[in-house]
Scaffold this active site. Structure first.
Site, short mmCIF file in Angstrom:
data_model
loop_
_atom_site.label_atom_id
_atom_site.label_comp_id
_atom_site.label_asym_id
_atom_site.label_seq_id
_atom_site.Cartn_x
_atom_site.Cartn_y
_atom_site.Cartn_z
N GLY A 114 0.81 -1.21 0.00
CA GLY A 114 0.00 0.00 0.00
C GLY A 114 0.85 1.26 0.00
O GLY A 114 1.95 1.29 0.54
N ARG A 135 1.17 -5.80 -4.94
CA ARG A 135 1.22 -6.70 -3.79
C ARG A 135 1.62 -8.13 -4.15
O ARG A 135 1.31 -9.05 -3.40
CB ARG A 135 -0.15 -6.72 -3.09
CG ARG A 135 -0.53 -5.41 -2.40
CD ARG A 135 -1.67 -5.64 -1.43
NE ARG A 135 -2.16 -4.41 -0.83
CZ ARG A 135 -1.62 -3.83 0.25
NH1 ARG A 135 -0.58 -4.38 0.83
NH2 ARG A 135 -2.12 -2.72 0.73
N ASP A 169 4.80 -7.72 5.18
CA ASP A 169 4.78 -8.79 4.18
C ASP A 169 5.86 -8.57 3.11
O ASP A 169 6.53 -9.51 2.69
CB ASP A 169 3.40 -8.86 3.51
CG ASP A 169 2.35 -9.46 4.46
OD1 ASP A 169 2.73 -10.34 5.28
OD2 ASP A 169 1.18 -9.05 4.41
N LYS A 216 8.22 0.63 5.46
CA LYS A 216 7.10 1.47 5.02
C LYS A 216 5.78 0.90 5.53
O LYS A 216 5.62 -0.31 5.56
CB LYS A 216 7.08 1.46 3.49
CG LYS A 216 5.85 2.06 2.88
CD LYS A 216 5.13 1.11 1.90
CE LYS A 216 4.41 -0.02 2.53
NZ LYS A 216 3.50 -0.76 1.68
N THR A 217 4.88 1.66 5.96
CA THR A 217 3.45 1.36 6.08
C THR A 217 2.80 2.41 6.97
O THR A 217 3.32 2.74 8.04
CB THR A 217 3.11 -0.05 6.64
OG1 THR A 217 1.70 -0.14 6.77
CG2 THR A 217 3.74 -0.39 7.97
N ASP A 225 0.32 1.91 8.55
CA ASP A 225 -0.28 1.21 9.69
C ASP A 225 0.55 1.31 10.97
O ASP A 225 0.04 1.10 12.06
CB ASP A 225 -0.49 -0.28 9.36
CG ASP A 225 -1.42 -0.48 8.18
OD1 ASP A 225 -2.06 0.50 7.76
OD2 ASP A 225 -1.51 -1.61 7.68
P1 FBP Z 1 0.63 -1.91 3.66
O1 FBP Z 1 0.55 -2.83 4.84
O2 FBP Z 1 1.01 -2.58 2.40
O3 FBP Z 1 1.48 -0.71 3.94
O4 FBP Z 1 -0.84 -1.32 3.40
C1 FBP Z 1 -1.55 -0.71 4.40
C2 FBP Z 1 -2.99 -0.46 4.04
O5 FBP Z 1 -3.17 0.90 3.71
C3 FBP Z 1 -3.92 -0.89 5.17
O6 FBP Z 1 -4.07 0.12 6.13
C4 FBP Z 1 -5.18 -1.24 4.43
O7 FBP Z 1 -5.95 -2.21 5.11
C5 FBP Z 1 -4.66 -1.83 3.15
O8 FBP Z 1 -3.41 -1.23 2.92
C6 FBP Z 1 -5.55 -1.61 1.96
O9 FBP Z 1 -5.04 -2.30 0.89
P2 FBP Z 1 -5.34 -1.98 -0.63
O10 FBP Z 1 -4.53 -0.80 -1.00
O11 FBP Z 1 -4.87 -3.20 -1.34
O12 FBP Z 1 -6.80 -1.72 -0.76
#
Ligand code: FBP
Length: 551
Positions: free
Chosen positions: A81, A145, A176, A202-203, A205
């Site tokens: 993400g 992803r 991941d 990175k994230t 979250d």
């Molecule tokens: P990452 O763990 O890859 O940084 O992504 C975080 C996130 O933004 C989460 O908060 C959210 O649940 C998810 O990605 C949403 O995923 P997508 O972009 O595939 O809809």
């Protein structure tokens, strides 16, 4: 493309580096520290990573650089993400490479790890790099992803890396994606390849952290963006005095984002999934907490309020957690059979046959929309896509029915009008705050240092982050230190352990000591928008979470 005045101004921003990285590269030496061990399952992880397990932590200090002087060809991937600051990791890496040798090369593999497998890449040049400096988004090369896990994928990655004579690959990603980085580093080493793999944390979250990774990048900007919006909603609620706003915020399983937004905005209620799990709270218990606040506030004449809900909340309600675990396993083990079913009623019957009685009971009492959301595709790592489960709406409907019952019993006489919001994608590509712009540039620059010293299977680390950037420290941490075994797609797999909110940690305790007051009174706080120019006390301010953790 037409540029906004802020974008033009941000091109000129010079990100701050830690003092040590401001030295000429020949005057920076790597100092090795303690041997590391994985966070648990040590024997199994050691067995799975024989070439990259147990390496030492690294810090960079002033001193003579003994790294070999060689021309470097480096590849970079943005994975998972979006998170504000990703572009600056790449500009920092690029600047360090070019500062050392003009003939060093940086390749960007497009659309995430699949770009490496498909050999879909660009070679970065000054003009292109300059047009992404200090901007949000991952559009410089795109993200994806794709999980690297099969023998064929690894062999293909090696083939493409050899074709470009790559010396190193930098993977910018979350838990991941950095698990991918660790697995790839091990594979390259085991197969005699020279390619080094370095990860960058990175994230948005905020769940990729430990004693050395103090915060993942993007968390600062994303939470500031959501807090601004929540603060605005609070002020609207306090002006109109007629709505209860239920705001779900991103963050996957971890509630760091929800907690940080609560510390910034002081809503009436904020749930922390980790506490819900610890206290084994049912959906009804969760709704009761809201009802209590609604009733008390209505007795004061305040028929309005704000509730923050972490997006992963539903996964932590024990009975739903068990249900999701069974759904994940069923959908993984009987993937073909399940995917062939198109009719909703048939899917429902399939679950009735395959789930335990207990879990099916929980499944069957959920609203149909939520049932359908729980059966949506898993992400490539086997996770439920919690961003697509509208927990805020589920909670509103349970609260409404509880309030109706209280009304019938004559125990409540207020008005309850609820609105729902979901803040996630709004914050992931914001212009990085000064903190994220500086942190990310430093992470990328520092990734170069690790590469030049020959390290592989390491995460780039910048620490001491609650202090001014000049006092930040730079180094590296073996990724295997963060790993443990977890059930994925029905099998035990080595993965980075997610860092969830610690209930004994200072940020949560600070919140817990004040929340009873916030539940009844209107203690809203309005943080306002991120500031890029102005006094440091406003522009370079760190998150409340980091400040409390490092107090
Ligand atoms: P990452 O763990 O890859 O940084 O992504 C975080 C996130 O933004 C989460 O908060 C959210 O649940 C998810 O990605 C949403 O995923 P997508 O972009 O595939 O809809």
């Amino acid at each position: 493309m037409e540029l906004s005045p802020l974008q033009i101004a941000r091109y000129e921003y010079q990100p701050k580096l830690p003092e040590i990285l401001k030295n000429e590269i020949y005057a920076i030496k790597a100092v090795e520290g303690e041997v590391t061990a994985s966070v648990s399952d040590q024997e199994q992880i050691k067995h799975l990573f024989p070439n990259t397990y147990g390496m030492r932590e690294v810090t960079f200090e002033r001193g003579e650089n003994h790294a070999e002087d060689r021309r470097l060809v480096v590849g970079v991937i943005l994975s998972g993400g979006q998170a504000p600051g990703g572009h600056n990791v790449i500009t920092g890496l690029y600047d360090a490479l070019k500062k050392t040798r003009k003939d060093n090369v940086l390749l960007g593999f497009k659309k995430g790890p699949s770009g490496l497998l498909d050999d879909d890449f660009i070679e970065f040049e000054d003009d292109y790099i300059d047009s992404f400096r200090n901007t949000g988004g991952f559009d410089i090369i795109g993200s994806g992803r794709t999980k690297l896990e099969s023998e064929e994928q690894f062999a293909q990655a090696k083939k493409v890396a050899e074709k470009h004579d790559l010396d190193a690959l930098v993977i910018i990603g979350g838990d991941d994606s950095n698990t991918n980085a660790a697995v790839l580093a091990e594979y390259f080493k085991a197969h005699g390849s020279k390619v080094q793999v370095i990860g960058c944390p990175k994230t948005i979250d905020g769940d990729l952290k430990n004693d050395v990774i103090e915060i993942s990048f993007g968390f600062d900007t994303a939470t500031k963006t959501y807090s601004e919006l929540i603060g605005n909603i609070e002020r609207d609620a306090n002006s109109a005095k007629k709505y209860w706003h239920f705001v779900r915020v991103m963050g996957r399983s971890a509630s760091h984002i929800a907690l940080e937004c609560a510390l910034e905005t002081q809503p009436n209620i904020c749930f922390i999934s980790e506490e819900v799990e610890e206290k084994k709270m049912s959906l009804s218990d969760i709704a009761d907490q809201v009802v209590k606040s609604v009733v008390k506030r209505s007795e004061r004449g305040d028929n309005f309020g704000v509730v923050i809900i972490p997006e992963g909340l539903i996964e932590f309600v024990p009975e739903v957690k068990k249900l999701i675990g069974e759904l994940n396993d069923t959908m993984a083990l009987k993937e073909k059979e399940f995917n062939a079913i198109t009719d909703w009623q048939d899917k429902y019957s399939f679950m009735e046959k395959n789930l335990s009685k207990e879990s099916f009971k929980v499944f069957s009492i959920l609203p149909v929309d939520i049932e359908k959301q729980l059966l949506m595709d898993r992400d490539p790592h086997g996770n439920v896509q919690v961003s697509r489960i509208e927990t805020e709406k589920l909670l509103i409907s349970i609260v409404e029915s509880k309030l109706d019952s209280l009304k019938k019993e004559g125990k409540y006489n207020g008005k309850f009008s609820a609105l729902s919001h979901f803040f996630g994608y709004e914050g992931r590509c914001a212009f990085p705050s000064n903190f994220d712009a500086d942190y990310c540039y430093s992470l990328g620059y520092n990734a170069f240092m690790l590469i030049s010293y020959g390290y592989t299977g390491y995460l780039s680390t910048i620490t001491n982050l609650s202090k001014p950037a000049t006092e930040w420290k730079a180094g590296g941490m073996p990724i295997t230190k963060m790993m443990n075994l977890e059930q994925r797609h029905g099998k035990q797999k080595p993965v980075i352990r997610k860092a969830l909110v610690e209930l004994y940690g200072k940020p949560f305790r600070y919140f817990a000591e004040r929340r009873d007051l916030w539940a009844v009174e209107t203690a809203f706080k309005y943080p306002g928008a991120i500031q890029y120019y102005g006094p440091e006390s406003v522009c370079d301010i760190t998150t409340r979470t980091l400040a409390l953790e490092q107090e």
